[in-house]
Design a protein around this motif. Structure first.
Motif, PDB file in Angstrom:
ATOM      1  N   MET A  16      31.324  15.159  19.943  1.00 19.69           N
ATOM      2  CA  MET A  16      29.953  15.646  20.070  1.00 19.69           C
ATOM      3  C   MET A  16      29.712  16.828  19.143  1.00 19.69           C
ATOM      4  O   MET A  16      28.690  16.886  18.456  1.00 19.69           O
ATOM      5  N   ILE A  67      24.069  21.032  26.453  1.00 22.61           N
ATOM      6  CA  ILE A  67      24.751  19.784  26.795  1.00 22.61           C
ATOM      7  C   ILE A  67      25.788  20.146  27.833  1.00 22.61           C
ATOM      8  O   ILE A  67      26.666  20.977  27.590  1.00 22.61           O
ATOM      9  N   ASP A  84      28.584  18.887  30.711  1.00 20.18           N
ATOM     10  CA  ASP A  84      29.436  17.879  31.337  1.00 20.18           C
ATOM     11  C   ASP A  84      29.484  18.181  32.825  1.00 20.18           C
ATOM     12  O   ASP A  84      29.423  19.338  33.231  1.00 20.18           O
ATOM     13  N   CYS A 121      25.945  14.995  30.685  1.00 22.40           N
ATOM     14  CA  CYS A 121      26.872  13.938  30.270  1.00 22.40           C
ATOM     15  C   CYS A 121      27.910  13.713  31.362  1.00 22.40           C
ATOM     16  O   CYS A 121      28.565  14.659  31.793  1.00 22.40           O
ATOM     17  N   THR A 122      28.062  12.471  31.762  1.00 25.82           N
ATOM     18  CA  THR A 122      29.015  12.174  32.817  1.00 25.82           C
ATOM     19  C   THR A 122      29.369  10.691  32.826  1.00 25.82           C
ATOM     20  O   THR A 122      28.599   9.866  32.339  1.00 25.82           O
ATOM     21  N   TYR A 139      19.888  12.285  31.019  1.00 21.95           N
ATOM     22  CA  TYR A 139      21.154  11.781  31.530  1.00 21.95           C
ATOM     23  C   TYR A 139      21.813  10.897  30.479  1.00 21.95           C
ATOM     24  O   TYR A 139      21.216   9.928  30.015  1.00 21.95           O
ATOM     25  N   LEU A 140      23.040  11.240  30.087  1.00 18.05           N
ATOM     26  CA  LEU A 140      23.814  10.426  29.159  1.00 18.05           C
ATOM     27  C   LEU A 140      25.069   9.945  29.869  1.00 18.05           C
ATOM     28  O   LEU A 140      25.852  10.751  30.358  1.00 18.05           O
ATOM     29  N   HIS A 141      25.239   8.645  29.921  1.00 14.65           N
ATOM     30  CA  HIS A 141      26.412   8.073  30.591  1.00 14.65           C
ATOM     31  C   HIS A 141      27.543   7.924  29.586  1.00 14.65           C
ATOM     32  O   HIS A 141      27.371   7.343  28.521  1.00 14.65           O
ATOM     33  N   LYS A 142      28.695   8.506  29.919  1.00 14.68           N
ATOM     34  CA  LYS A 142      29.877   8.398  29.061  1.00 14.68           C
ATOM     35  C   LYS A 142      30.450   6.995  29.124  1.00 14.68           C
ATOM     36  O   LYS A 142      30.373   6.371  30.161  1.00 14.68           O
ATOM     37  N   VAL A 197      29.732   8.266  25.246  1.00 13.11           N
ATOM     38  CA  VAL A 197      28.538   8.471  24.430  1.00 13.11           C
ATOM     39  C   VAL A 197      28.928   8.321  22.965  1.00 13.11           C
ATOM     40  O   VAL A 197      29.921   8.889  22.516  1.00 13.11           O
ATOM     41  N   LEU A 257      24.056  10.365  21.063  1.00  7.86           N
ATOM     42  CA  LEU A 257      23.964  11.815  21.182  1.00  7.86           C
ATOM     43  C   LEU A 257      22.873  12.366  20.275  1.00  7.86           C
ATOM     44  O   LEU A 257      22.024  13.152  20.710  1.00  7.86           O
TER      45      LEU A 257
END
Length: 111
Positions: A3, A36, A38, A67-68, A84-87, A89, A94
């Protein structure tokens, strides 16, 4: 690391923190344009940091990417106005998400 590299290559200044307590302290002192976050962080839960950021008037409206790998947080992200970003990524996801948040920030500042 991915990232940070992707964001820096796109011209963003990145201040990375590994520890949740240090991340909260840095966010409150630096007041970044975007955070950002986590969910799983050493020493402090990322959701606890999110709660503290939203409770502080100086960071309450700061755009946050959460991010999770957890699947149960999408509803939480809507309630706390986070992206919400689902790992896992990808760099493309990103950067697209960062562009979305920065566009929202520009619109809000222009209002």
């Amino acid at each position: 690391d991915m990232m940070q590299r992707a964001l820096e290559q796109a011209g963003h200044l990145v201040v990375a923190m590994e520890d949740g307590a240090q991340a909260l302290e840095a966010a409150l002192s630096l007041l970044p344009d975007v955070i950002i976050l986590d969910v799983k962080l050493p020493n402090t839960d990322g959701l606890e940091i999110l709660e503290k950021l939203r409770a502080n008037p100086e960071t309450a409206a700061t755009p946050i990417m959460l991010c999770t790998a957890r699947d149960d947080l999408e509803k939480l992200s809507a309630q706390n106005q986070v992206l919400y970003l689902h790992k896992p990524v990808t760099p493309e996801q990103l950067l697209a998400s960062m562009q979305e948040l920065l566009s929202q920030l520009l619109v809000a500042k222009g209002s």
